[in-house]
Design an enzyme around this catalytic site. Structure first.
Site, PDB file in Angstrom:
ATOM      1  N   LYS A  13       0.855  -1.187   0.000  1.00  0.00           N
ATOM      2  CA  LYS A  13       0.000   0.000   0.000  1.00  0.00           C
ATOM      3  C   LYS A  13       0.890   1.234   0.000  1.00  0.00           C
ATOM      4  O   LYS A  13       1.752   1.392   0.861  1.00  0.00           O
ATOM      5  CB  LYS A  13      -0.918   0.018   1.225  1.00  0.00           C
ATOM      6  CG  LYS A  13      -1.940   1.144   1.209  1.00  0.00           C
ATOM      7  CD  LYS A  13      -2.990   0.909   0.112  1.00  0.00           C
ATOM      8  CE  LYS A  13      -4.098   0.000   0.588  1.00  0.00           C
ATOM      9  NZ  LYS A  13      -5.174  -0.158  -0.421  1.00  0.00           N
ATOM     10  N   THR A  58      -3.270  -5.363   0.734  1.00  0.00           N
ATOM     11  CA  THR A  58      -2.710  -4.025   0.896  1.00  0.00           C
ATOM     12  C   THR A  58      -3.533  -3.205   1.885  1.00  0.00           C
ATOM     13  O   THR A  58      -2.995  -2.349   2.581  1.00  0.00           O
ATOM     14  CB  THR A  58      -2.625  -3.288  -0.451  1.00  0.00           C
ATOM     15  OG1 THR A  58      -3.935  -3.057  -0.963  1.00  0.00           O
ATOM     16  CG2 THR A  58      -1.813  -4.095  -1.457  1.00  0.00           C
ATOM     17  N   PHE A 158      31.653  31.515 -11.192  1.00  0.00           N
ATOM     18  CA  PHE A 158      31.651  30.447 -12.194  1.00  0.00           C
ATOM     19  C   PHE A 158      32.414  30.943 -13.413  1.00  0.00           C
ATOM     20  O   PHE A 158      31.939  31.804 -14.157  1.00  0.00           O
ATOM     21  CB  PHE A 158      30.232  30.042 -12.584  1.00  0.00           C
ATOM     22  CG  PHE A 158      30.199  28.792 -13.435  1.00  0.00           C
ATOM     23  CD1 PHE A 158      30.718  27.600 -12.963  1.00  0.00           C
ATOM     24  CD2 PHE A 158      29.649  28.818 -14.705  1.00  0.00           C
ATOM     25  CE1 PHE A 158      30.698  26.448 -13.738  1.00  0.00           C
ATOM     26  CE2 PHE A 158      29.624  27.680 -15.487  1.00  0.00           C
ATOM     27  CZ  PHE A 158      30.152  26.485 -15.000  1.00  0.00           C
ATOM     28  N   ARG A 175      27.954  35.914  -8.323  1.00  0.00           N
ATOM     29  CA  ARG A 175      26.627  35.535  -8.804  1.00  0.00           C
ATOM     30  C   ARG A 175      25.779  35.016  -7.656  1.00  0.00           C
ATOM     31  O   ARG A 175      26.284  34.684  -6.574  1.00  0.00           O
ATOM     32  CB  ARG A 175      26.732  34.454  -9.878  1.00  0.00           C
ATOM     33  CG  ARG A 175      27.249  33.120  -9.341  1.00  0.00           C
ATOM     34  CD  ARG A 175      27.094  31.993 -10.342  1.00  0.00           C
ATOM     35  NE  ARG A 175      27.541  30.709  -9.765  1.00  0.00           N
ATOM     36  CZ  ARG A 175      27.321  29.527 -10.339  1.00  0.00           C
ATOM     37  NH1 ARG A 175      26.686  29.445 -11.489  1.00  0.00           N
ATOM     38  NH2 ARG A 175      27.749  28.407  -9.762  1.00  0.00           N
ATOM     39  N   GLN A 218      29.170  22.053  -8.085  1.00  0.00           N
ATOM     40  CA  GLN A 218      29.817  20.762  -7.819  1.00  0.00           C
ATOM     41  C   GLN A 218      30.730  20.837  -6.604  1.00  0.00           C
ATOM     42  O   GLN A 218      30.753  19.932  -5.765  1.00  0.00           O
ATOM     43  CB  GLN A 218      30.629  20.304  -9.038  1.00  0.00           C
ATOM     44  CG  GLN A 218      29.793  19.845 -10.213  1.00  0.00           C
ATOM     45  CD  GLN A 218      29.501  20.954 -11.204  1.00  0.00           C
ATOM     46  OE1 GLN A 218      29.460  22.133 -10.835  1.00  0.00           O
ATOM     47  NE2 GLN A 218      29.277  20.591 -12.457  1.00  0.00           N
ATOM     48  N   ASN A 244      20.442  23.626 -10.352  1.00  0.00           N
ATOM     49  CA  ASN A 244      20.909  25.007 -10.246  1.00  0.00           C
ATOM     50  C   ASN A 244      19.731  25.922 -10.562  1.00  0.00           C
ATOM     51  O   ASN A 244      19.259  25.985 -11.696  1.00  0.00           O
ATOM     52  CB  ASN A 244      22.056  25.252 -11.234  1.00  0.00           C
ATOM     53  CG  ASN A 244      22.911  26.428 -10.822  1.00  0.00           C
ATOM     54  OD1 ASN A 244      22.414  27.394 -10.256  1.00  0.00           O
ATOM     55  ND2 ASN A 244      24.198  26.361 -11.127  1.00  0.00           N
ATOM     56  N   HIS A 246      18.590  29.058 -11.519  1.00  0.00           N
ATOM     57  CA  HIS A 246      19.263  30.193 -12.135  1.00  0.00           C
ATOM     58  C   HIS A 246      18.546  31.519 -11.850  1.00  0.00           C
ATOM     59  O   HIS A 246      17.309  31.590 -11.874  1.00  0.00           O
ATOM     60  CB  HIS A 246      19.357  29.995 -13.648  1.00  0.00           C
ATOM     61  CG  HIS A 246      20.143  28.785 -14.049  1.00  0.00           C
ATOM     62  ND1 HIS A 246      21.482  28.659 -13.774  1.00  0.00           N
ATOM     63  CD2 HIS A 246      19.773  27.650 -14.693  1.00  0.00           C
ATOM     64  CE1 HIS A 246      21.915  27.495 -14.239  1.00  0.00           C
ATOM     65  NE2 HIS A 246      20.898  26.866 -14.789  1.00  0.00           N
TER      66      HIS A 246
END
Length: 297
Positions: A13, A58, A158, A175, A218, A244, A246
């Site tokens: 279930k 179930t 970055f 950023r 990362q 990410n 943005h």
């Protein structure tokens, strides 16, 4: 000719929603969870012959979840193990299974220094999770969280990535970095304070995300996992899935305005998706712990 046979199977279930209110003191506690129970064992005849003599309905599994909650839930890892031990002990032909729980957070409404005794507000979309797998005498516990949305408005760069004819992204040394963290970690033992450990793992993730000067998502992911494993030897590995989220600077020049990093467009898709496992090189074999955990988290 090849013979057609039944392969791996389970049934149960799914998503039994359950809210328990602990009323042992005037200051109530709320536990809001969704439980999925799935059984494995000598179930071949149900598939091949329609013989239901070994099929624990179930609906029975659902009722068991609610009945067990009457005696308390505690840590979701412990509740899942109690359910698993019940089904594997009470039905000889049930040799194992999988019990998954999601827990939804509620905060006390802040009517005073410690919040209201019995009034709550839902704490966003974040969920605590666990998957307990039992096979014969062996038990594996994989716990985690999902939809933990975090953002840092600076302290992220970055740059240095390769470019080709299709590259339009500009390098940046400042950023917004935002993501929604989903993570699962494998415990090496079932003898620990699961609530305390979960709280500390979550705190380590947040502290690391906030304080590490990031050169890429990362790097942040790996450092979050490293810090968790260094602090908790009872965890063998941790898997992350981190989109990410943005944020793009809006061009306000057409309106005669500058934009010194203050107004952004938050894009929901497409998005970068960063996924990885951080693990101990000497961790014991995972056994069946990850068998039914789809992909990364």
């Amino acid at each position: 000719m090849s013979k057609i046979v039944l392969g791996a199977n389970q049934y149960g279930k799914a998503e039994c929603r359950l809210v328990r209110i602990d009323r042992d003191t005037p200051r109530h506690r709320i536990t809001d969870i969704s439980v999925t129970s799935q059984l494995r064992g000598d179930l071949s005849a149900a598939h091949t012959d329609g013989d239901n003599s070994h099929v624990v309905a179930t609906d029975t599994q659902k009722n068991t979840v609610y009945a067990f909650a009457r005696h308390g839930i505690g840590a979701i890892e412990e509740f899942a193990q109690r359910l698993g031990r019940h089904f594997t002990a009470d039905f000889d032909w049930i040799t194992g299974g999988r019990w998954e729980i999601e827990q939804y957070s509620w905060d006390r409404i802040p009517t005073g220094p410690e919040g209201h005794d019995h009034s709550f507000v839902r704490a966003g979309d974040e969920k605590r999770t666990t998957i307990v797998t039992i096979e014969g005498p062996d038990t594996w516990v994989v716990s985690g969280l999902s939809d933990l949305v975090v953002l840092k408005s600076t302290g992220s760069e970055f740059w240095g990535f390769p470019t080709d004819d299709y590259t339009t992204l500009k390098e940046t040394t400042d950023r917004i970095l935002a993501t929604s963290v989903s993570a699962r970690w494998r415990y090496l033992t079932t003898e620990l304070d699961f609530d305390k450990t979960f709280t500390d793992v979550r705190t380590i993730m947040l502290d690391t995300f906030a304080t590490v000067h990031s050169l890429g998502l990362q790097q942040s992911l790996f450092q979050m996992g490293t810090n968790v494993l260094e602090a908790h030897p009872e965890i063998g590995e941790i898997k992350f899935s981190m989109p990410n989220k943005h944020h793009f600077l809006v061009d306000l020049e057409p309106f005669g305005l500058d934009n010194p990093g203050e107004v952004f467009y938050a894009a929901d898709r497409p998005y970068g998706l960063i996924e990885a496992t951080v693990e101990r090189d000497d961790a014991p074999d995972a056994g069946r712990a990850w068998d039914t955990v789809a992909g990364f988290c």
